[in-house]
Write a protein that holds these residues in place. Structure first.
Motif, PDB file in Angstrom:
ATOM      1  N   ASP A 284     -13.669 -59.023  81.060  1.00  0.00           N
ATOM      2  CA  ASP A 284     -13.700 -59.087  79.593  1.00  0.00           C
ATOM      3  C   ASP A 284     -13.797 -60.512  79.088  1.00  0.00           C
TER       4      ASP A 284
ATOM      5  N   LEU B 140     -21.091 -52.060  70.169  1.00  0.00           N
ATOM      6  CA  LEU B 140     -20.083 -51.776  71.189  1.00  0.00           C
ATOM      7  C   LEU B 140     -18.804 -52.572  70.943  1.00  0.00           C
ATOM      8  N   LEU B 141     -18.943 -53.845  70.593  1.00  0.00           N
ATOM      9  CA  LEU B 141     -17.756 -54.664  70.336  1.00  0.00           C
ATOM     10  C   LEU B 141     -17.021 -54.179  69.091  1.00  0.00           C
TER      11      LEU B 141
ATOM     12  N   GLU C 108     -16.864 -51.197  68.008  1.00  0.00           N
ATOM     13  CA  GLU C 108     -16.225 -49.915  68.293  1.00  0.00           C
ATOM     14  C   GLU C 108     -15.084 -50.026  69.298  1.00  0.00           C
ATOM     15  N   SER C 109     -15.001 -51.175  69.977  1.00  0.00           N
ATOM     16  CA  SER C 109     -14.094 -51.263  71.124  1.00  0.00           C
ATOM     17  C   SER C 109     -12.685 -51.678  70.759  1.00  0.00           C
TER      18      SER C 109
ATOM     19  N   THR D 259     -12.626 -55.339  75.199  1.00  0.00           N
ATOM     20  CA  THR D 259     -13.863 -56.070  75.465  1.00  0.00           C
ATOM     21  C   THR D 259     -14.442 -55.743  76.836  1.00  0.00           C
TER      22      THR D 259
ATOM     23  N   ASP E 216     -14.475 -52.984  78.563  1.00  0.00           N
ATOM     24  CA  ASP E 216     -15.263 -51.755  78.531  1.00  0.00           C
ATOM     25  C   ASP E 216     -16.574 -51.962  77.774  1.00  0.00           C
ATOM     26  N   ALA E 217     -16.517 -52.729  76.680  1.00  0.00           N
ATOM     27  CA  ALA E 217     -17.733 -52.978  75.900  1.00  0.00           C
ATOM     28  C   ALA E 217     -18.748 -53.761  76.723  1.00  0.00           C
TER      29      ALA E 217
ATOM     30  N   GLU F  90     -20.186 -51.470  79.460  1.00  0.00           N
ATOM     31  CA  GLU F  90     -21.091 -50.477  78.881  1.00  0.00           C
ATOM     32  C   GLU F  90     -22.401 -51.132  78.437  1.00  0.00           C
TER      33      GLU F  90
END
Length: 456
Positions: free
Chosen positions: A296, A329-330, A332-333, A337, A339-340, A343
């Motif tokens: 992250d 993505l960021l 929504e995360s 971080t 996971d974003a 993904e």
């Protein structure tokens, strides 16, 4: 509530657009850029090949609220104007009509517009700041200005949008090997210029086209600029037997070559000697990474993660598409971080690899196939199938350029369609040799319908 801080390295096209999108989503964004502010110092190029803006890039600019401003500074290109060595130039349209065109834009002008928009959204820029070191474990970077003065900056979330020569990529690779692979094309480029015409026309040649002089193993292209000039780019093997940049070391040798191979183009370039001798030879490579991020802490985006050759006009468009995916993505995360970032790589890496492959294939098409009778027959047959069976056939170039279909899907679908065209033509050089109703039946029996959502 404290806003989450994100540090970007690189304030070029992708960095500036990403910064604006993140700021609009509530992040506190700081950008460090090694070059001086182009709005003050003037634009200092990296690669200055004209940029071809297509639907993917336009959609990202729409997300940022900037598409209309950019299009006001762009020149429409309807297709390829192919200039054979002997014969009359002819236009090969990119799309079905003027709703499917691409746009020639100035790198410097676009960068300035994006910087202004990012600052207006609350982004802080630091120019003249080169990344000297990145302590990934301590989430801290060291920067050096043009006078050699160091500064340190805490960077809990670090994103590198600093291009093909990314300093952050090098620092990340020192920490954790990223599986870097650089594949040189073996061909290089040099830029020349057709100046504006005198009189009311402004443009010396057709303005609403990307001009190509295909010559098999090499070519010239010319893209229009708003003020009436054209940026001409010569693509040649970098080394080896004639013709190559090795065998054309100066403008005298190059002018002889142009008189033989590009006789209609040379008179349009009055400053040929100054341009040829004064402009550097640019290298062309494709960059692949196994890893785009370190958990992250740090992530690479755009050319820093996946630089490609410019022959599909998709480098900027792909990078702009990256920015929307990452910003979403960021946003929504929350604070997730890691996971974003994971993904982002999962979504974008197969698509980056696909457009890299298609860009390499498009170089061969541009310099050679556009003048090949069998290729032209395939193109004509494809156009007829697309008109009669639009739910089952769309030319790969149109899917890349005028839709948002994932590049990876387009690459595989394009291969399947090409195999079908080859099967239908059986080596013929005329689309008229194919019975169209039977061809449509074969198409519909062989390939599933295209996804419904195609245009933006």
């Amino acid at each position: 509530m404290t806003r989450q801080s994100i540090t970007l390295i690189g304030g070029g096209l992708v960095g500036a657009l990403l910064a604006q999108l993140l700021a609009k989503r509530g992040f506190a964004v700081e950008v460090f850029e090694k070059r001086p502010d182009p709005r003050v110092a003037g634009f200092i190029g990296g690669r200055s090949i004209n940029l071809a803006l297509a639907e993917r890039g336009l959609q990202a600019l729409r997300t940022a609220g900037l598409a209309d401003d950019v299009l006001q500074r762009a020149v429409m290109m309807r297709g390829r104007m192919v200039h054979p060595l002997n014969g009359t130039p002819g236009l090969q349209r990119y799309g079905v009509d003027d709703s499917e065109v691409i746009w020639s834009v100035s790198r410097g002008g676009l960068n300035t517009l994006l910087l202004d928009a990012a600052e207006a959204a609350g982004v802080t820029f630091h120019f003249g700041q080169s990344l000297a070191d990145a302590d990934i474990d301590q989430r801290r970077i060291t920067l050096v200005d043009e006078k050699g003065v160091e500064r340190h900056h805490d960077a809990p979330i670090l994103v590198g949008a600093d291009g093909a020569g990314s300093a952050l990529r090098a620092a990340m690779n020192d920490h954790t090997p990223l599986g870097i692979r650089v594949e040189p094309l073996g061909h290089a480029y040099k830029e020349l210029e057709i100046p504006p015409a005198t009189g009311a026309t402004r443009f010396a040649i057709e303005p609403n086209a990307l001009h190509i002089w295909p010559r098999g193993g090499y070519m010239c292209i010319a893209l229009p600029n708003t003020e009436g000039s054209f940026t001409v780019t010569l693509f040649l093997p970098a080394h080896g037997p004639h013709p190559s940049f090795d065998t054309l070391p100066d403008s005298a040798a190059a002018a002889t070559f142009f008189r033989e191979e590009f006789p209609d183009l040379l008179p349009q370039i009055p400053r040929f000697a100054e341009d040829y001798d004064g402009h550097p030879v640019g290298a062309l490579s494709t960059l692949y990474l196994d890893r785009w991020h370190i958990d992250d802490r740090a992530l690479l985006i755009g050319d820093a993660a996946h630089a490609i050759v410019p022959f599909h006009g998709q480098g900027m468009n792909c990078g702009f598409e990256d920015t929307v995916v990452l910003a979403d993505l960021l946003a929504e995360s929350g604070n997730g971080t890691r996971d974003a970032f994971a993904e982002f790589q999962r979504i974008r890496q197969p698509n980056a690899n696909a457009i890299a492959a298609m860009a390499l294939e498009n170089y061969i098409e541009m310099r050679d196939s556009v003048a090949d009778p069998h290729y032209l027959a395939k193109r004509e047959l494809g156009a007829r199938l697309a008109e009669r069976a639009p739910n089952h056939f769309m030319a790969r170039y149109r899917m890349v350029t005028f839709t948002h279909l994932p590049y990876a899907y387009v690459f595989e679908r394009g291969r399947a369609q090409d195999m079908l065209l080859e099967q239908l033509l059986r080596g013929s050089t005329s689309a008229n040799d194919v019975q169209l109703d039977a061809a449509i039946s074969t198409l519909e029996a062989t390939l599933p319908p295209l996804p419904k959502l195609r245009h933006g």
